[in-house]
Design a protein around this motif. Sequence first.
Motif, PDB file in Angstrom:
ATOM      1  N   GLN A  57      28.034  85.035 -31.583  1.00 28.91           N
ATOM      2  CA  GLN A  57      29.789  85.257 -31.528  1.00 28.91           C
ATOM      3  C   GLN A  57      30.708  84.433 -31.085  1.00 28.91           C
ATOM      4  OE1 GLN A  57      29.537  89.751 -29.763  1.00 28.91           O
ATOM      5  NE2 GLN A  57      28.702  90.653 -31.618  1.00 28.91           N
ATOM      6  N   GLU A  58      30.183  83.661 -30.074  1.00 28.82           N
ATOM      7  CA  GLU A  58      30.812  82.998 -29.071  1.00 28.82           C
ATOM      8  C   GLU A  58      31.089  81.537 -29.612  1.00 28.82           C
ATOM      9  OE1 GLU A  58      28.310  82.097 -25.270  1.00 28.82           O
ATOM     10  OE2 GLU A  58      29.413  83.732 -24.377  1.00 28.82           O
ATOM     11  N   ASP A  59      30.573  81.593 -30.619  1.00 30.20           N
ATOM     12  CA  ASP A  59      30.989  80.201 -31.895  1.00 30.20           C
ATOM     13  C   ASP A  59      32.128  80.020 -32.336  1.00 30.20           C
ATOM     14  OD1 ASP A  59      30.046  78.336 -33.827  1.00 30.20           O
ATOM     15  OD2 ASP A  59      28.734  78.168 -32.546  1.00 30.20           O
ATOM     16  N   ALA A  60      32.607  79.281 -32.574  1.00 28.90           N
ATOM     17  CA  ALA A  60      33.766  78.650 -33.353  1.00 28.90           C
ATOM     18  C   ALA A  60      33.631  79.471 -34.902  1.00 28.90           C
ATOM     19  CB  ALA A  60      34.331  78.169 -33.232  1.00 28.90           C
ATOM     20  N   ALA A  61      32.498  78.567 -35.541  1.00 27.52           N
ATOM     21  CA  ALA A  61      32.376  79.228 -36.412  1.00 27.52           C
ATOM     22  C   ALA A  61      32.247  80.255 -37.308  1.00 27.52           C
ATOM     23  CB  ALA A  61      30.979  78.515 -37.083  1.00 27.52           C
ATOM     24  N   PHE A  62      31.270  81.468 -35.772  1.00 29.98           N
ATOM     25  CA  PHE A  62      31.564  82.470 -36.054  1.00 29.98           C
ATOM     26  C   PHE A  62      32.886  83.267 -36.580  1.00 29.98           C
ATOM     27  CE2 PHE A  62      31.638  86.850 -34.581  1.00 29.98           C
ATOM     28  CZ  PHE A  62      30.957  88.175 -35.139  1.00 29.98           C
ATOM     29  N   SER A  63      33.922  82.654 -35.931  1.00 31.51           N
ATOM     30  CA  SER A  63      35.354  83.826 -36.092  1.00 31.51           C
ATOM     31  C   SER A  63      35.801  83.135 -37.283  1.00 31.51           C
ATOM     32  CB  SER A  63      36.128  83.127 -34.936  1.00 31.51           C
ATOM     33  OG  SER A  63      35.783  83.739 -33.673  1.00 31.51           O
ATOM     34  N   LYS A  64      35.730  81.563 -37.758  1.00 28.48           N
ATOM     35  CA  LYS A  64      35.436  81.258 -39.443  1.00 28.48           C
ATOM     36  C   LYS A  64      34.937  81.846 -40.281  1.00 28.48           C
ATOM     37  CE  LYS A  64      34.897  77.349 -42.329  1.00 28.48           C
ATOM     38  NZ  LYS A  64      33.367  76.839 -42.038  1.00 28.48           N
ATOM     39  N   ILE A  65      33.913  82.983 -39.988  1.00 25.02           N
ATOM     40  CA  ILE A  65      32.770  83.055 -41.307  1.00 25.02           C
ATOM     41  C   ILE A  65      33.549  85.292 -41.186  1.00 25.02           C
ATOM     42  CG2 ILE A  65      30.493  84.096 -41.705  1.00 25.02           C
ATOM     43  CD1 ILE A  65      29.371  81.406 -40.296  1.00 25.02           C
ATOM     44  N   LYS A 117      20.871  78.006 -35.636  1.00 21.37           N
ATOM     45  CA  LYS A 117      21.113  76.986 -34.878  1.00 21.37           C
ATOM     46  C   LYS A 117      21.340  77.766 -33.958  1.00 21.37           C
ATOM     47  CE  LYS A 117      25.390  75.128 -33.562  1.00 21.37           C
ATOM     48  NZ  LYS A 117      27.317  74.513 -33.757  1.00 21.37           N
ATOM     49  N   LYS A 118      22.268  79.524 -32.992  1.00 24.81           N
ATOM     50  CA  LYS A 118      21.866  80.005 -31.820  1.00 24.81           C
ATOM     51  C   LYS A 118      20.752  80.559 -31.313  1.00 24.81           C
ATOM     52  CE  LYS A 118      26.124  79.066 -31.190  1.00 24.81           C
ATOM     53  NZ  LYS A 118      26.709  78.020 -30.714  1.00 24.81           N
ATOM     54  N   PHE A 119      19.913  80.115 -32.785  1.00 23.10           N
ATOM     55  CA  PHE A 119      18.446  81.104 -32.916  1.00 23.10           C
ATOM     56  C   PHE A 119      17.324  80.133 -31.189  1.00 23.10           C
ATOM     57  CE2 PHE A 119      13.598  81.265 -33.378  1.00 23.10           C
ATOM     58  CZ  PHE A 119      13.734  82.736 -33.136  1.00 23.10           C
ATOM     59  N   GLN A 120      17.662  78.257 -32.659  1.00 24.59           N
ATOM     60  CA  GLN A 120      17.092  78.261 -31.415  1.00 24.59           C
ATOM     61  C   GLN A 120      17.656  77.223 -29.864  1.00 24.59           C
ATOM     62  OE1 GLN A 120      14.282  75.714 -32.730  1.00 24.59           O
ATOM     63  NE2 GLN A 120      14.705  76.845 -34.811  1.00 24.59           N
ATOM     64  N   LEU A 121      18.593  77.820 -29.919  1.00 23.55           N
ATOM     65  CA  LEU A 121      19.269  77.836 -28.277  1.00 23.55           C
ATOM     66  C   LEU A 121      18.539  79.024 -27.181  1.00 23.55           C
ATOM     67  CD1 LEU A 121      22.535  77.237 -28.704  1.00 23.55           C
ATOM     68  CD2 LEU A 121      21.331  75.168 -28.677  1.00 23.55           C
ATOM     69  N   LEU A 122      17.533  79.473 -28.187  1.00 24.36           N
ATOM     70  CA  LEU A 122      17.841  81.328 -27.197  1.00 24.36           C
ATOM     71  C   LEU A 122      16.243  80.346 -26.232  1.00 24.36           C
ATOM     72  CD1 LEU A 122      16.992  83.728 -29.502  1.00 24.36           C
ATOM     73  CD2 LEU A 122      18.770  83.492 -27.361  1.00 24.36           C
ATOM     74  N   SER A 123      15.207  81.193 -25.211  1.00 29.55           N
ATOM     75  CA  SER A 123      14.459  80.176 -25.112  1.00 29.55           C
ATOM     76  C   SER A 123      13.039  80.511 -25.422  1.00 29.55           C
ATOM     77  CB  SER A 123      13.908  81.340 -23.393  1.00 29.55           C
ATOM     78  OG  SER A 123      13.629  82.631 -23.953  1.00 29.55           O
ATOM     79  N   GLU A 124      11.958  79.316 -25.497  1.00 21.12           N
ATOM     80  CA  GLU A 124      10.702  79.606 -26.384  1.00 21.12           C
ATOM     81  C   GLU A 124      10.713  80.999 -26.185  1.00 21.12           C
ATOM     82  OE1 GLU A 124       6.185  77.621 -26.231  1.00 21.12           O
ATOM     83  OE2 GLU A 124       7.819  76.250 -25.193  1.00 21.12           O
ATOM     84  N   ASN A 125      10.474  81.859 -25.128  1.00 21.35           N
ATOM     85  CA  ASN A 125       9.733  83.004 -25.204  1.00 21.35           C
ATOM     86  C   ASN A 125      10.883  84.227 -25.671  1.00 21.35           C
ATOM     87  OD1 ASN A 125       9.937  86.017 -23.824  1.00 21.35           O
ATOM     88  ND2 ASN A 125       7.864  85.171 -23.218  1.00 21.35           N
ATOM     89  N   CYS A 126      12.367  83.927 -26.109  1.00 25.11           N
ATOM     90  CA  CYS A 126      12.527  84.478 -26.281  1.00 25.11           C
ATOM     91  C   CYS A 126      12.694  84.271 -28.748  1.00 25.11           C
ATOM     92  CB  CYS A 126      14.573  84.871 -25.832  1.00 25.11           C
ATOM     93  SG  CYS A 126      14.921  85.405 -24.756  1.00 25.11           S
ATOM     94  N   ARG A 127      12.228  83.449 -28.699  1.00 24.59           N
ATOM     95  CA  ARG A 127      12.014  83.122 -29.746  1.00 24.59           C
ATOM     96  C   ARG A 127      10.920  83.684 -30.589  1.00 24.59           C
ATOM     97  NH1 ARG A 127      13.777  77.321 -28.260  1.00 24.59           N
ATOM     98  NH2 ARG A 127      11.573  76.813 -28.742  1.00 24.59           N
ATOM     99  N   LYS A 128       9.946  83.831 -29.906  1.00 24.30           N
ATOM    100  CA  LYS A 128       8.598  83.835 -29.807  1.00 24.30           C
ATOM    101  C   LYS A 128       8.559  85.946 -30.199  1.00 24.30           C
ATOM    102  CE  LYS A 128       5.356  80.481 -28.577  1.00 24.30           C
ATOM    103  NZ  LYS A 128       4.988  80.225 -26.981  1.00 24.30           N
ATOM    104  N   VAL A 129       9.336  86.406 -29.387  1.00 19.79           N
ATOM    105  CA  VAL A 129      10.080  87.566 -28.828  1.00 19.79           C
ATOM    106  C   VAL A 129      10.482  88.159 -30.614  1.00 19.79           C
ATOM    107  CG1 VAL A 129      10.865  89.302 -28.009  1.00 19.79           C
ATOM    108  CG2 VAL A 129       9.527  87.745 -26.390  1.00 19.79           C
ATOM    109  N   LEU A 130      10.754  87.403 -30.639  1.00 23.18           N
ATOM    110  CA  LEU A 130      12.181  87.701 -32.145  1.00 23.18           C
ATOM    111  C   LEU A 130      11.858  87.768 -33.418  1.00 23.18           C
ATOM    112  CD1 LEU A 130      15.299  87.198 -30.802  1.00 23.18           C
ATOM    113  CD2 LEU A 130      14.683  88.970 -31.187  1.00 23.18           C
ATOM    114  N   THR A 131      10.597  86.134 -32.941  1.00 25.28           N
ATOM    115  CA  THR A 131       9.934  86.373 -34.346  1.00 25.28           C
ATOM    116  C   THR A 131       8.709  86.850 -34.510  1.00 25.28           C
ATOM    117  OG1 THR A 131      10.356  83.890 -34.361  1.00 25.28           O
ATOM    118  CG2 THR A 131       8.808  84.673 -35.870  1.00 25.28           C
ATOM    119  N   LEU A 132       8.413  87.351 -33.146  1.00 25.22           N
ATOM    120  CA  LEU A 132       7.253  88.328 -34.012  1.00 25.22           C
ATOM    121  C   LEU A 132       8.021  89.438 -33.900  1.00 25.22           C
ATOM    122  CD1 LEU A 132       4.729  87.684 -31.342  1.00 25.22           C
ATOM    123  CD2 LEU A 132       4.102  87.526 -32.921  1.00 25.22           C
ATOM    124  N   LEU A 133       8.888  90.701 -34.121  1.00 19.96           N
ATOM    125  CA  LEU A 133       9.677  91.506 -34.286  1.00 19.96           C
ATOM    126  C   LEU A 133      10.188  91.314 -35.346  1.00 19.96           C
ATOM    127  CD1 LEU A 133      11.036  94.090 -33.357  1.00 19.96           C
ATOM    128  CD2 LEU A 133      12.955  93.194 -32.851  1.00 19.96           C
TER     129      LEU A 133
END
Length: 185
Positions: A174-182, A121-137
Amino acid sequence: MLNDDHFIEGLRSGEKTVLQEIYNQFFAKVKTFVLQNKGSLSDAEDVFHNALIQLYIRLKKRELVIKSSFEAYLFTTCKNLWRRELNKKRVTKSKVVELEDKETENAFALLEQEQWELYIKKFQLLSENCRKVLTLLFNGTSYDEIVDTFSYSSKVVARQRVFKCKAKLTKLIQEDAAFSKIKKL
């Protein structure tokens, strides 16, 4: 997506014909994965069955939102279960392994799936460039190849970009409320 809804509703209601369709359509891929990763046909059947049980439980507890396809979601669940099973099988002489009951195992698997969903969910919020860079990495691409792919001036620039993208992803999670719950679990 219409087919995905068909599978989800069929699984939620326990409809035997839909369960058979799910098995016929998706089991072969899971079986191949398990067999290629030190498993047997019986292991593959157990993993697939446990994944369906997990999905059924989740569908009964709350509305399940699948961002990708039903097939991808089911396969990811199966992969996570099989990796957990492989980790349990790694036993060293100096380590005592406690046996877990099925309820505890399912609870951990559900928690892991919730973590995965939050990440996606949070990965999809990143810029397209960040998603591509992290996917490659994350797929093991070297920094040299990342430099070439994005025409960065150097590996230092690529590393800085990766660092900023990872930091942004971490902050979003870390800012998502679900993170605190998990995290509390």
